[in-house]
Write an enzyme that holds these catalytic residues in place. Structure first.
Site, mmCIF file in Angstrom:
data_model
loop_
_atom_site.group_PDB
_atom_site.id
_atom_site.type_symbol
_atom_site.label_atom_id
_atom_site.label_comp_id
_atom_site.label_asym_id
_atom_site.label_seq_id
_atom_site.Cartn_x
_atom_site.Cartn_y
_atom_site.Cartn_z
ATOM 1 N N ASP A 20 18.612 -1.072 14.898
ATOM 2 C CA ASP A 20 17.174 -0.820 14.838
ATOM 3 C C ASP A 20 16.841 0.522 15.489
ATOM 4 O O ASP A 20 17.711 1.211 16.035
ATOM 5 C CB ASP A 20 16.365 -2.006 15.392
ATOM 6 C CG ASP A 20 16.248 -2.005 16.916
ATOM 7 O OD1 ASP A 20 16.796 -1.098 17.585
ATOM 8 O OD2 ASP A 20 15.595 -2.922 17.444
ATOM 9 N N HIS A 78 -5.566 -1.848 15.836
ATOM 10 C CA HIS A 78 -4.937 -0.693 16.505
ATOM 11 C C HIS A 78 -3.883 -0.039 15.589
ATOM 12 O O HIS A 78 -3.278 0.950 15.967
ATOM 13 C CB HIS A 78 -4.319 -1.131 17.823
ATOM 14 C CG HIS A 78 -3.039 -1.896 17.694
ATOM 15 N ND1 HIS A 78 -2.853 -2.909 16.766
ATOM 16 C CD2 HIS A 78 -1.863 -1.807 18.366
ATOM 17 C CE1 HIS A 78 -1.627 -3.388 16.884
ATOM 18 N NE2 HIS A 78 -1.006 -2.744 17.848
ATOM 19 N N GLU A 82 0.404 -6.926 7.769
ATOM 20 C CA GLU A 82 -0.208 -8.262 7.656
ATOM 21 C C GLU A 82 -1.588 -8.144 7.020
ATOM 22 O O GLU A 82 -2.021 -9.011 6.262
ATOM 23 C CB GLU A 82 -0.290 -8.910 9.044
ATOM 24 C CG GLU A 82 1.065 -9.391 9.559
ATOM 25 C CD GLU A 82 1.166 -9.541 11.078
ATOM 26 O OE1 GLU A 82 2.295 -9.605 11.589
ATOM 27 O OE2 GLU A 82 0.116 -9.575 11.744
ATOM 28 N N GLN A 139 0.670 4.895 16.308
ATOM 29 C CA GLN A 139 -0.496 4.313 15.633
ATOM 30 C C GLN A 139 -1.492 5.344 15.097
ATOM 31 O O GLN A 139 -2.167 5.094 14.100
ATOM 32 C CB GLN A 139 -1.199 3.335 16.579
ATOM 33 C CG GLN A 139 -0.344 2.110 16.889
ATOM 34 C CD GLN A 139 -0.659 1.484 18.236
ATOM 35 O OE1 GLN A 139 -1.653 1.829 18.856
ATOM 36 N NE2 GLN A 139 0.187 0.572 18.677
ATOM 37 N N TRP A 176 2.289 -1.342 13.170
ATOM 38 C CA TRP A 176 2.747 -1.465 11.784
ATOM 39 C C TRP A 176 2.761 -2.906 11.297
ATOM 40 O O TRP A 176 2.481 -3.198 10.140
ATOM 41 C CB TRP A 176 4.096 -0.770 11.583
ATOM 42 C CG TRP A 176 4.340 -0.513 10.119
ATOM 43 C CD1 TRP A 176 5.376 -0.955 9.367
ATOM 44 C CD2 TRP A 176 3.490 0.229 9.227
ATOM 45 N NE1 TRP A 176 5.235 -0.536 8.071
ATOM 46 C CE2 TRP A 176 4.085 0.190 7.963
ATOM 47 C CE3 TRP A 176 2.276 0.917 9.395
ATOM 48 C CZ2 TRP A 176 3.524 0.815 6.845
ATOM 49 C CZ3 TRP A 176 1.715 1.534 8.289
ATOM 50 C CH2 TRP A 176 2.341 1.479 7.034
ATOM 51 N N ASN A 177 3.095 -3.843 12.202
ATOM 52 C CA ASN A 177 3.083 -5.251 11.776
ATOM 53 C C ASN A 177 1.671 -5.685 11.412
ATOM 54 O O ASN A 177 1.454 -6.315 10.381
ATOM 55 C CB ASN A 177 3.645 -6.150 12.877
ATOM 56 C CG ASN A 177 5.113 -5.881 13.095
ATOM 57 O OD1 ASN A 177 5.899 -5.927 12.164
ATOM 58 N ND2 ASN A 177 5.478 -5.542 14.323
ATOM 59 N N SER A 178 0.706 -5.339 12.258
ATOM 60 C CA SER A 178 -0.685 -5.698 11.963
ATOM 61 C C SER A 178 -1.124 -5.062 10.652
ATOM 62 O O SER A 178 -1.797 -5.693 9.832
ATOM 63 C CB SER A 178 -1.608 -5.232 13.089
ATOM 64 O OG SER A 178 -1.345 -5.961 14.262
ATOM 65 N N GLN A 217 -2.755 -14.486 14.448
ATOM 66 C CA GLN A 217 -3.247 -13.406 13.586
ATOM 67 C C GLN A 217 -2.939 -13.604 12.105
ATOM 68 O O GLN A 217 -3.794 -13.401 11.250
ATOM 69 C CB GLN A 217 -2.669 -12.077 14.074
ATOM 70 C CG GLN A 217 -3.059 -10.908 13.207
ATOM 71 C CD GLN A 217 -2.851 -9.599 13.923
ATOM 72 O OE1 GLN A 217 -3.276 -9.426 15.048
ATOM 73 N NE2 GLN A 217 -2.195 -8.664 13.282
ATOM 74 N N HIS A 273 10.697 -5.954 18.928
ATOM 75 C CA HIS A 273 11.799 -5.296 18.239
ATOM 76 C C HIS A 273 12.715 -6.312 17.568
ATOM 77 O O HIS A 273 13.283 -6.059 16.519
ATOM 78 C CB HIS A 273 12.591 -4.425 19.210
ATOM 79 C CG HIS A 273 11.730 -3.388 19.857
ATOM 80 N ND1 HIS A 273 11.720 -3.143 21.202
ATOM 81 C CD2 HIS A 273 10.806 -2.563 19.326
ATOM 82 C CE1 HIS A 273 10.833 -2.210 21.470
ATOM 83 N NE2 HIS A 273 10.267 -1.843 20.354
HETATM 84 N N1 UDP Z 1 -0.388 -10.805 17.182
HETATM 85 C C1 UDP Z 1 -0.887 -12.088 17.114
HETATM 86 N N2 UDP Z 1 -2.014 -12.384 17.831
HETATM 87 C C2 UDP Z 1 -2.683 -11.473 18.596
HETATM 88 C C3 UDP Z 1 -2.164 -10.165 18.646
HETATM 89 C C4 UDP Z 1 -1.018 -9.869 17.924
HETATM 90 O O1 UDP Z 1 -0.321 -12.950 16.434
HETATM 91 O O2 UDP Z 1 -3.689 -11.830 19.213
HETATM 92 C C5 UDP Z 1 0.851 -10.477 16.406
HETATM 93 C C6 UDP Z 1 0.512 -9.785 15.116
HETATM 94 O O3 UDP Z 1 0.330 -10.718 14.077
HETATM 95 C C7 UDP Z 1 1.714 -8.871 14.881
HETATM 96 C C8 UDP Z 1 2.214 -8.582 16.289
HETATM 97 O O4 UDP Z 1 1.641 -9.578 17.135
HETATM 98 O O5 UDP Z 1 2.718 -9.540 14.148
HETATM 99 C C9 UDP Z 1 1.788 -7.208 16.782
HETATM 100 O O6 UDP Z 1 2.575 -6.227 16.195
HETATM 101 P P1 UDP Z 1 2.035 -4.791 15.856
HETATM 102 O O7 UDP Z 1 3.170 -4.013 15.282
HETATM 103 O O8 UDP Z 1 0.814 -4.858 15.046
HETATM 104 O O9 UDP Z 1 1.559 -4.186 17.239
HETATM 105 P P2 UDP Z 1 2.250 -4.061 18.689
HETATM 106 O O10 UDP Z 1 2.008 -5.336 19.375
HETATM 107 O O11 UDP Z 1 3.697 -3.754 18.450
HETATM 108 O O12 UDP Z 1 1.486 -2.932 19.301
#
Ligand code: UDP
Length: 484
Positions: free
Chosen positions: A114, A368, A376, A393, A371-373, A353, A19
């Site tokens: 947030d 999965h 990216e 998701q 939103w960050n993934s 990642q 967050h």
């Molecule tokens: N991430 C990473 N390596 C991993 C898994 C995740 O760097 O092996 C990072 C990924 O780049 C992203 C964040 O962790 O920035 C995961 O955020 P996301 O919103 O996709 O999923 P959440 O972890 O909140 O379910």
């Protein structure tokens, strides 16, 4: 208020790195591109303080002030869902938030909270300053949350038992199987917390959303123009994305990551990257099916594997496991690592990642759909195999596959049924080998460009942020007239 150069905005983030990071990224953007003075108030557990200190050292344009979270263990038990825990933690921290703001050398001119901090609205009201909320994911999930008060009143019984989708005016309908986790059980406290969060969003002066016009044109238009929707949701929307964290610069002498070196040797857009976010896990059976599907597809891959969530024969962690070397954990099929050693790279638990997705050899992401993934992936031209697990998701997956057309998705919901190896093989081949994959890739490329344009000067998200700053200034004037 004259120029925006001295506007001081406080950003409030809820506990957890997941967050805090999006709030820091937003803060960086406001400070660097829109010349605001930014203070991030981070509700933190002691464990997170260390990270905060290190972020503060790197010449960051924003100030970070930790707000110590209070112990809420007496208010929760082992059945309390994460969503509820977060809302309770923030509720209990509000007095600390109040006193931290009072102790700042410069009083903020506006407050942005947030997603889990919307209960801080009264603090901004007491201070008489403009207040905004930041929804770090899609406009579609924000709209469901805000419009949900209507469904809460008009629909009886459990939402998961319904056969009909939820129809939000002007937006793609939400199928029961794709609904966000808090709606799974109406009798759980997180359901009520979710309904309240949606109502609270509508009470702010504006809602910032980490999306952009070209990604969600229909939903954004509905929020601006659809009268039925606007009868319930009047809050102005600011699409300001795609905002994401940038690649962390490596310390000198660290050398290049082994995975990246391996990727250097693979053809362009040929490798599938597989990862399930910071906490996603699969069952032992699903992990084995995934391994078989990958192997049978005969495509190249980088897979971040985790021990199965249901234990499995060997759930111990062996961080040394790499590309065919080391002992294979029991939850991977016998001989899998040896048979795939020329085409696959397996890494346990965690990988860099962003660096992987930025690499030109990567041509697909089995994700999965956090939103960050997702961002990216899309901002690096990488199409998605959508494998949603929790939170919002499933909605992200549905939107990416059906509305935006940048993802393929299994016929079954992975959390409901095991996705079989044949289907996995077919999806991987679709993305990396077939014509259908090319069409998807073309759409991703267009979207990536549109995202870059949106954030550049005079682009829609850039302009939206300028509008936000103007709105802050206008409201500050009105509010100061109200006071004097
Ligand atoms: N991430 C990473 N390596 C991993 C898994 C995740 O760097 O092996 C990072 C990924 O780049 C992203 C964040 O962790 O920035 C995961 O955020 P996301 O919103 O996709 O999923 P959440 O972890 O909140 O379910």
């Amino acid at each position: 208020m004259g120029s925006s150069h001295h506007l001081h905005v406080a950003l409030l983030s809820s506990p957890g790195m997941g967050h805090l990071i999006p709030v820091l990224v937003l803060g960086d953007r406001l400070a660097t591109h829109h010349h605001l003075k930014v203070t991030v108030l981070a509700i933190t557990t002691p464990a997170e303080t260390q990270f905060l200190k290190s972020h503060q050292k790197s010449n960051s344009p924003i100030d970070i002030v930790p707000v110590p979270a209070v112990d809420v263990s007496g208010l929760i038990d082992e059945k309390t869902q994460v969503f509820t825990q977060l809302r309770i933690t923030v509720r209990e921290a509000l007095p600390q938030v109040r006193s931290t703001i009072a102790g700042l050398a410069h009083r903020p001119d506006a407050l942005i909270v947030d997603i889990f901090c919307t209960q801080a609205l009264p603090i901004a009201e007491e201070l008489g300053i403009p207040r905004y909320a930041y929804h770090p994911t899609t406009a579609w999930t924000a709209t469901l949350a805000m419009y949900f008060q209507v469904f809460d009143k008009s629909i009886t019984g459990q939402f998961v038992d319904r056969l009909e989708p939820l129809r939000i005016p002007g937006c793609m309908p939400v199928r029961p199987e794709d609904m966000v986790d808090p709606l799974m059980d109406r009798d759980d406290q997180q359901y009520r917390e979710y309904v309240n969060l949606g109502i609270e969003y509508t009470q702010f002066d504006g809602l910032l959303v980490n999306t952009w016009e070209e990604l969600e044109p229909n939903t954004i238009k509905a929020l601006r123009e659809n009268e039925e929707l606007r009868g319930v949701v009047k809050v102005p929307i600011y699409p300001i994305g795609p905002l994401k964290r940038s690649v962390e610069s490596k310390n000198e002498g660290d050398g290049r990551d082994e995975i990246l070196e391996w990727l250097d040797r693979q053809p362009a857009e040929s490798v599938l990257y597989l990862s399930f976010g910071s906490g996603g896990m699969l069952t032992a059976e699903q992990t084995a099916e995934l391994a078989w599907g990958l192997e049978n597809s005969q495509q190249r891959f980088v897979w971040v594997v985790r021990p199965p969530c249901d234990g499995g024969p060997d759930s111990s962690i062996n961080p040394k496991l790499e590309g065919g070397g080391g002992a294979a954990p029991d939850y991977l099929p016998e001989g899998f690592l040896a048979r795939t050693k020329d085409v696959g790279f397996v890494v346990q638990m965690w990988a860099n990642q962003i660096e992987i997705l930025t690499h030109p050899s990567v041509g697909g992401f089995l994700s999965h759909c956090g939103w960050n993934s997702t961002l990216e992936s899309l901002t690096n031209n990488v199409p998605i195999i959508a494998w949603p697990l929790y939170a919002e998701q499933k909605m992200n997956a549905a939107m990416l596959a059906e509305e935006v057309g940048v993802a393929v998705r299994p016929a079954v919901t992975p959390t409901e049924k095991v996705v079989r190896r044949q289907e996995i093989e077919a999806m991987v081949r679709t993305l990396l080998q077939h014509k259908e994959g090319e069409a998807i890739r073309e759409r991703v490329k267009k979207l990536k460009v549109s995202g870059e344009i949106a954030l550049s000067k005079a682009g829609s998200s850039y302009n939206s942020m300028c509008e936000l700053v103007k709105d802050m200034e206008a409201r500050m004037l009105t509010k100061s007239r109200e006071i004097y």
